[in-house]
Every structure is written in C-alpha cells, then in structure tokens.
Write a protein that holds these residues in place. Structure first.
Motif, PDB file in Angstrom:
ATOM      1  N   MET A   1       0.896  -1.227   0.098  1.00  0.00           N
ATOM      2  CA  MET A   1      -0.157  -0.079   0.074  1.00  0.00           C
ATOM      3  C   MET A   1       0.849   1.220  -0.025  1.00  0.00           C
ATOM      4  SD  MET A   1      -3.341  -0.116  -0.225  1.00  0.00           S
ATOM      5  CE  MET A   1      -4.645  -1.197  -0.235  1.00  0.00           C
ATOM      6  N   ILE A   2       1.713   1.434   0.949  1.00  0.00           N
ATOM      7  CA  ILE A   2       2.687   2.333   1.010  1.00  0.00           C
ATOM      8  C   ILE A   2       4.143   1.812   0.865  1.00  0.00           C
ATOM      9  CG2 ILE A   2       3.451   4.367   2.564  1.00  0.00           C
ATOM     10  CD1 ILE A   2       0.762   4.751   3.317  1.00  0.00           C
ATOM     11  N   LYS A   3       4.874   2.588   0.239  1.00  0.00           N
ATOM     12  CA  LYS A   3       6.329   2.419   0.200  1.00  0.00           C
ATOM     13  C   LYS A   3       7.309   3.365  -0.040  1.00  0.00           C
ATOM     14  CE  LYS A   3       9.523  -0.679  -2.549  1.00  0.00           C
ATOM     15  NZ  LYS A   3       9.794  -1.811  -3.626  1.00  0.00           N
ATOM     16  N   VAL A   4       8.064   3.554   0.977  1.00  0.00           N
ATOM     17  CA  VAL A   4       9.215   4.528   1.124  1.00  0.00           C
ATOM     18  C   VAL A   4      10.372   4.060   0.785  1.00  0.00           C
ATOM     19  CG1 VAL A   4      10.127   6.280   2.825  1.00  0.00           C
ATOM     20  CG2 VAL A   4       7.824   5.813   3.025  1.00  0.00           C
ATOM     21  N   GLU A   5      11.276   4.996  -0.383  1.00  0.00           N
ATOM     22  CA  GLU A   5      12.380   4.307  -0.491  1.00  0.00           C
ATOM     23  C   GLU A   5      13.708   5.668  -0.674  1.00  0.00           C
ATOM     24  OE1 GLU A   5      11.740   2.692  -4.617  1.00  0.00           O
ATOM     25  OE2 GLU A   5      12.183   0.934  -3.633  1.00  0.00           O
ATOM     26  N   HIS A   6      14.584   5.334   0.216  1.00  0.00           N
ATOM     27  CA  HIS A   6      15.682   6.345   0.030  1.00  0.00           C
ATOM     28  C   HIS A   6      15.356   7.944   0.493  1.00  0.00           C
ATOM     29  CE1 HIS A   6      17.870   2.726  -1.211  1.00  0.00           C
ATOM     30  NE2 HIS A   6      17.131   2.894  -2.262  1.00  0.00           N
ATOM     31  N   LEU A   7      14.374   7.974   1.454  1.00  0.00           N
ATOM     32  CA  LEU A   7      14.019   9.327   1.809  1.00  0.00           C
ATOM     33  C   LEU A   7      14.488   9.787   2.684  1.00  0.00           C
ATOM     34  CD1 LEU A   7      10.360  10.363   2.277  1.00  0.00           C
ATOM     35  CD2 LEU A   7      11.806  10.934   3.981  1.00  0.00           C
ATOM     36  N   SER A   8      14.950  11.093   2.443  1.00  0.00           N
ATOM     37  CA  SER A   8      16.063  12.246   3.287  1.00  0.00           C
ATOM     38  C   SER A   8      15.107  13.406   3.237  1.00  0.00           C
ATOM     39  CB  SER A   8      17.412  12.218   2.565  1.00  0.00           C
ATOM     40  OG  SER A   8      18.040  11.155   2.668  1.00  0.00           O
ATOM     41  N   PHE A   9      15.178  13.812   4.558  1.00  0.00           N
ATOM     42  CA  PHE A   9      14.465  15.189   4.795  1.00  0.00           C
ATOM     43  C   PHE A   9      15.030  15.714   6.015  1.00  0.00           C
ATOM     44  CE2 PHE A   9      11.142  17.672   7.112  1.00  0.00           C
ATOM     45  CZ  PHE A   9      10.857  18.551   6.299  1.00  0.00           C
ATOM     46  N   SER A  10      15.181  17.188   5.981  1.00  0.00           N
ATOM     47  CA  SER A  10      15.643  18.088   7.063  1.00  0.00           C
ATOM     48  C   SER A  10      15.066  19.365   7.203  1.00  0.00           C
ATOM     49  CB  SER A  10      17.033  18.216   7.014  1.00  0.00           C
ATOM     50  OG  SER A  10      17.395  18.942   5.833  1.00  0.00           O
ATOM     51  N   PHE A  11      14.918  19.738   8.581  1.00  0.00           N
ATOM     52  CA  PHE A  11      14.640  21.278   8.881  1.00  0.00           C
ATOM     53  C   PHE A  11      16.106  22.092   8.650  1.00  0.00           C
ATOM     54  CE2 PHE A  11      10.986  19.076  11.036  1.00  0.00           C
ATOM     55  CZ  PHE A  11      10.078  19.560  10.151  1.00  0.00           C
ATOM     56  N   PRO A  12      15.769  23.408   8.754  1.00  0.00           N
ATOM     57  CA  PRO A  12      17.114  24.218   8.724  1.00  0.00           C
ATOM     58  C   PRO A  12      17.882  23.905   9.866  1.00  0.00           C
ATOM     59  CG  PRO A  12      15.052  25.527   8.081  1.00  0.00           C
ATOM     60  CD  PRO A  12      14.534  24.194   8.379  1.00  0.00           C
ATOM     61  N   GLN A  13      17.337  23.753  10.936  1.00  0.00           N
ATOM     62  CA  GLN A  13      18.267  23.434  12.254  1.00  0.00           C
ATOM     63  C   GLN A  13      18.487  21.924  12.568  1.00  0.00           C
ATOM     64  OE1 GLN A  13      14.980  24.286  12.158  1.00  0.00           O
ATOM     65  NE2 GLN A  13      13.756  23.638  13.883  1.00  0.00           N
ATOM     66  N   LYS A  14      17.889  21.247  11.942  1.00  0.00           N
ATOM     67  CA  LYS A  14      17.991  19.378  12.275  1.00  0.00           C
ATOM     68  C   LYS A  14      17.781  18.531  11.030  1.00  0.00           C
ATOM     69  CE  LYS A  14      16.197  16.507  15.817  1.00  0.00           C
ATOM     70  NZ  LYS A  14      15.230  16.332  16.856  1.00  0.00           N
ATOM     71  N   GLU A  15      18.629  17.725  10.777  1.00  0.00           N
ATOM     72  CA  GLU A  15      18.485  16.768   9.867  1.00  0.00           C
ATOM     73  C   GLU A  15      17.600  15.671  10.621  1.00  0.00           C
ATOM     74  OE1 GLU A  15      20.903  13.863   6.640  1.00  0.00           O
ATOM     75  OE2 GLU A  15      22.013  15.278   7.992  1.00  0.00           O
ATOM     76  N   LEU A  16      16.580  15.174   9.982  1.00  0.00           N
ATOM     77  CA  LEU A  16      15.601  14.075  10.477  1.00  0.00           C
ATOM     78  C   LEU A  16      15.790  13.000  10.158  1.00  0.00           C
ATOM     79  CD1 LEU A  16      12.145  15.831  10.940  1.00  0.00           C
ATOM     80  CD2 LEU A  16      13.990  15.300  12.699  1.00  0.00           C
ATOM     81  N   TYR A  17      15.954  12.690   8.529  1.00  0.00           N
ATOM     82  CA  TYR A  17      16.126  11.288   7.959  1.00  0.00           C
ATOM     83  C   TYR A  17      17.036  11.270   6.882  1.00  0.00           C
ATOM     84  CZ  TYR A  17      11.346  12.064   9.272  1.00  0.00           C
ATOM     85  OH  TYR A  17       9.967  12.466   9.932  1.00  0.00           O
ATOM     86  N   ASN A  18      17.826  10.119   6.950  1.00  0.00           N
ATOM     87  CA  ASN A  18      18.924  10.151   5.871  1.00  0.00           C
ATOM     88  C   ASN A  18      18.728   8.857   5.214  1.00  0.00           C
ATOM     89  OD1 ASN A  18      21.289  10.388   4.431  1.00  0.00           O
ATOM     90  ND2 ASN A  18      22.674   9.645   6.169  1.00  0.00           N
TER      91      ASN A  18
END
Length: 580
Positions: A1-18
């Motif tokens: 149903m849902i597949k997440v692949e190689h997701l990266s995300f950060s806010f200006p002050q903090k990296e959340l996912y690599n």
C-alpha cells in the motif's frame, strides 16, 4: 500500500532522515517507535500530505489508497450538540440523508433520469462504507470499548479519554486502507487504554501507530518500525521479540567491540615499535612497514561497530533536594476537600503525604485528579495544608503551564535561575539537548521533548516534594525507564497522577484510588492484583517479573564482560519471553 524508498528530509536546524526505506503491507499492525524528537510525527505528516514537503527519495502510495488519521492533539468542543452515535456515524448519516432526499425529490420530479444516476452513486458510496450494517457496526465498536452506555450522550459531555476512543472508532468505521494514529494512548486511564487495545486488535486493515505505551507495544503489534539517529529499522514480529533481538545484537556487538579494541591496541604497539625503530634505522622497508600498519589501523577504526539501534542514549534524570525533612514529617495534608464543576467530582476527600512517601493518584479520566494537584500547587484552598518547610516542584500535563513556548531552551533555564548559558548547556546535556538544539524555541519541540524539559526544571529546583501530573506522557520508553529509576532513587515525597501502571508498579509505595467521588488508600499488592486481573493473563505478572530479573542479570554480565554467561542467560530469557 505504501512504500518509502531512500527518503531524506531535514529542517534548517535539524536533519531528520537520511536515506530511509520501509513498507506498509496488508494485515500489518505497525508500532512506530523512536526517541522523542526523532521525527516520527513529521514522517506521518509527509505520508499524509507529501506535496507540502521538499524531500529527497521516493514515496509510493497506491492511487486508490485511503488513509484515516487520529491526531495526538485533538480538542473536544464543549459546545458540540452532536450525540456520540451521530459523531461516529457522521459519514453514514450524511449519505443516508442524501439518499432519502433523492427519493423524496423523485416523487415529484418530471425528469427522473439524472436523479436515478445520483441515487445509484449514493447507494454505491453507502455500500462502500458498509452502510447496511452501520448502526450494528457502531454498536459493536462501542460495546468493544465498553462505551455503549454513552451512545446517546452529547459529545461535549465526554471525558478527554472517551472522546479519543470515539475518534478512533469513527476513523476505523470509515474503512480506510491505512489507519494512522499519533499517540492515541496519551492520558487514557486504565479502562480506556484497555478499550483502545481491543479496538486496535479488532481492526482488519493496515495500522501505523506512534506510541511509547509499553502495554500497547507488548499486546497489539506484529511489526515494529524504529526510527533512530536518522535511520529506520523494520522488524516483523512482536515488540517483546524485537527487544530480545536488540539484546542479542548488543551482546554480539560488545563482544566484537572488545575483540576489535584488543586488535587495535596490539596494532598500536606494533606501530609504536616500528616508529621507534625508524628513528635509528632509515631502511625503506621499515618505512613501508610502518605505512602499511597505519593504513591497517585506519581500516580497523573504520570497521568499529556502529549500532544506532543498540546503544541508544538514555537521558540522565535525577532528583535531588536541598533540604531533607525528618522521616514521617507530614508535607501535605488534605482534609474534607471537595470540588465540582457542572457536577460534583470529589467529595470529603482526606489524606496526608509524608516526607518520603511515593504515591500515585489513580482514577478514571475526568474525576478531578488534575484539579486536586493544581489546588495543592496553588496552596490557596482551605482544605489543603502544606508544611512550611516543604519546597514543591510541579510538572503539568498541560505543558504551557510550566514552559514558555516563546522562549528558547537557554532562555527558559536562565529564567529558572541559572546564572549563565554555559551552565544551562552543561546541565541540559544530560536530558539529550545538545549543540544548536538549545537555541530552538520550545514551541518547536515534540511533546516528549517538552516533558523532558519539565523534568529537567523539576530536578533543577532541588525540591523535597514533587507533584507530577502524567510525567510519562509523550516520553519514549528509554526516558520512561530513566524516570522510573530517578523516582526509585529520590529521597523526598512524590504525589503523581499516572495511567502508566508500569511506572506506578515500579516506583510507588501505595496508591490513592478514586472511587464513588472519594479517595481511599490501596496497597501496591492489592493495586497490582486489581490491574493485572483486568488487563493480563493469570500468570503474566510473574512471567514479566522473571523476565525483568533475567534482563538485569544479563546487563550485569555485560558490565563484567562475561559474554559466555550473557549468552547462556539470553537463552533462558528467550524461554521466558515465549511465555509472554
């Protein structure tokens, strides 16, 4: 149903996912866990509305996939006139009313063709959400949560816990392909928590639930998604089995790390000898041997165990006090206390707390526990006496009562009496707030991080009486365990409202239980028996206590670097876990 692949995300002050990846498939009930502030709620927001976020990687959601959502911050509208049945059945009733309106229009319309098409579309929509059985399905859900008696009650008259449960029912009855809930257990009393467990276990679709509640984690899920240090780990199985797998990995990792350290030390000695030799012998071969050894050492260093899910940093919570009171000194005395709002909540309540008592106030949602604690903090009620030598510190379940959202963490602790920013930085590191994080506004923190800040302020006060209102709410399991240890070691008095019976059983001397609008004292033995009779199988408590004792033996064996003993004990632990 849902597949997440190689997701990266950060806010200006903090990296959340690599570069994280995971999937949600049919029939999976997933617990989404991780330390406070690791980005669980943000990841859920991305799944709910990916267009709002600039992230790297791929997010695949089947086009036909519908998502139901229950927020951790839902507010109850006290002006709401809708009944519980009408609230839960809103989608059904809307389509049913639409069908009735079309039928009424058909009776007088000369052009019936477009109405027939509308009628068929409405019937299809009604069938899609199980419309024929909707009243029966609502009754079944209410009965499962032991709330059938509330069916005709106005939503405005519900407690916060009851409202949370009917929100869960409403979303489940819309039959989404994926149901996401963000800490639905926060502030639920014991009975409502058990009702939530029943609702989760009865749900047939995919579930993704952010939770730190140990009762739900141990009894509701067949998959674990663990977010930590910007990485994700998936585990197919129960939470208790996941923890055992982590323990096995920890034993192996520590044993390997010791072996690697010995190899590195041995190599260091060879390098030192080669360097010493090179000072009086300039042969090229010796220089090449030295370079080779240095490169080998670099490779060993690079191979050191990196285990973001094995050794997670636990906050160092500790409560001290400047002024210790003599044993058996009464610090709080409540005599003939009563409180009411629209109706009488508590009547003629009397009890006293002594200088080293650790006491939990237990009772259903909406019975006046928080109001009583606030009255003690304010110390302006005629029925409440506070010892003049008592220094009281307070943690509120409404975090804005204690924390100023517009402050940075540094500013909050300067206002609390710290002399310099350096002292704040040094102190707050124990609670997991490091680097640039201390300059963040408090409003940007997660619920768990805010509660850790409250605990840090309580600790810094050096009070000899602690009033704690739901201190474990939003805390991750690592912080909950650290808090339990701090409570056990504290020498002063604690009066705590809590619906987390692990914290109550592991840290309190006795409980004050609310029944029939008054409070009576109950021993821990009776409380434990009452709770476990309602929530667990007959032999669960004994098996869980044996499991905890075995885990402590393993920790001790690891401290002594006795890996063979740790492995033998782990095999015995595995047998105990199967009983749970």
């Amino acid at each position: 149903m849902i597949k997440v692949e190689h997701l990266s995300f950060s806010f200006p002050q903090k990296e959340l996912y690599n570069n994280i990846s995971f999937t949600l498939d049919e029939a999976q009930h997933c617990a989404f866990i991780g330390t406070s502030g690791s980005g669980k709620s943000t990841l859920v927001d991305i799944l709910m509305d990916p267009e709002r976020y600039l992230y790297e990687g791929r997010l695949e959601i089947e086009p036909s996939c519908t998502i139901g959502y229950v927020s951790q911050f839902s507010q109850l509208d006290r002006s709401e006139e809708t009944t519980v049945f009408e609230f839960i059945g809103e989608a059904f009733l809307k389509i049913q009313n639409e069908i009735n309106a079309i039928l009424t229009e058909m009776e007088t319309s000369a052009d019936i063709e477009p109405l027939l098409e509308k009628y068929q579309l409405a019937l299809d929509a009604f069938e899609l959400i199980g419309g024929d059985d909707f009243e029966s399905n609502i009754n079944k859900k209410l009965n499962l949560a032991n709330l059938l008696k509330l069916k005709d009650l106005r939503v405005a008259e519900l407690s916060g816990g009851e409202f949370k449960l009917i929100q869960v029912m409403k979303e489940m009855l819309s039959n989404p392909d994926v149901m996401i809930m963000d800490e639905p257990d926060v502030f639920l009393d014991f009975e409502n928590l058990n009702a939530l467990k029943n609702l989760i276990n009865s749900h047939k679709g995919i579930l993704l639930v952010i939770t730190h509640n140990r009762y739900l984690l141990n009894h509701c899920f067949n998959k674990i998604i663990h977010l930590e240090n910007m990485e994700i780990q998936e585990f197919d199985g129960r939470y208790i089995d996941y923890n055992f797998s982590l323990l096995q990995t920890k034993i192996e990792a520590q044993e390997l790390a010791i072996a690697e350290e010995e190899e590195i030390r041995r190599n260091d000695n060879i390098i030192d000898n080669l360097r010493a030799s090179a000072t009086y012998n300039s042969e090229a071969s010796r220089g090449r041997a030295l370079k080779a050894r240095v490169k080998f050492q670099e490779r060993l260093e690079a191979r050191r165990i990196k285990a973001p899910f094995v050794d997670i940093k636990q906050p160092k919570i500790s409560f001290g006090m400047e002024h210790e009171l003599e044993d058996d000194t009464v610090v709080i005395k409540v005599n003939d206390y009563s409180v009411s709002f629209d109706e009488l909540l508590l009547e003629k309540v009397s009890f006293e707390i002594k200088s080293s008592d650790k006491v939990a106030i237990i009772g259903p949602n909406g019975t006046g526990k928080t109001t009583l604690l606030r009255e003690i903090v304010k110390h302006n009620h005629g029925s409440i006496e506070i010892n003049p030598d008592a220094k009281v510190a307070y943690l509120s379940q409404l975090q804005g009562e204690v924390l100023n959202d517009s402050n940075t963490i540094l500013e909050e602790f300067i206002e609390a009496g710290f002399d310099t920013y350096d002292k704040v930085r040094s102190y707050i590191t124990d609670y997991g707030f490091e680097g640039q994080m201390v300059t963040q506004k408090i409003e940007s923190l997660s619920g768990g991080e805010k509660n850790l800040l409250q605990l840090a302020k309580v600790s810094a006060s050096n009070a000899n009486v602690l009033l704690l209102d739901e201190p474990t709410s939003h805390l991750d399991t690592y912080a909950q365990i650290a808090l339990e240890k701090a409570v056990q070691e504290y020498q002063g008095a604690i009066l705590m409202i809590s619906h987390d019976f692990y914290s109550v059983v592991n840290g309190m001397d006795y409980v004050l239980i609310i029944e029939d609008k008054t409070i009576r004292k109950m021993s821990m033995r009776k409380f434990r028996k009452m709770i476990y009779a309602s929530h667990f199988d007959k032999d669960y408590l004994e098996a869980e206590q044996n499991k905890k004792a075995m885990e402590m033996k393993i920790e001790l064996a690891l401290k002594e670097k006795n890996f063979e003993l740790a492995k033998v004990l782990a095999e015995e632990l595995e047998v105990l876990i199967k009983l749970l």
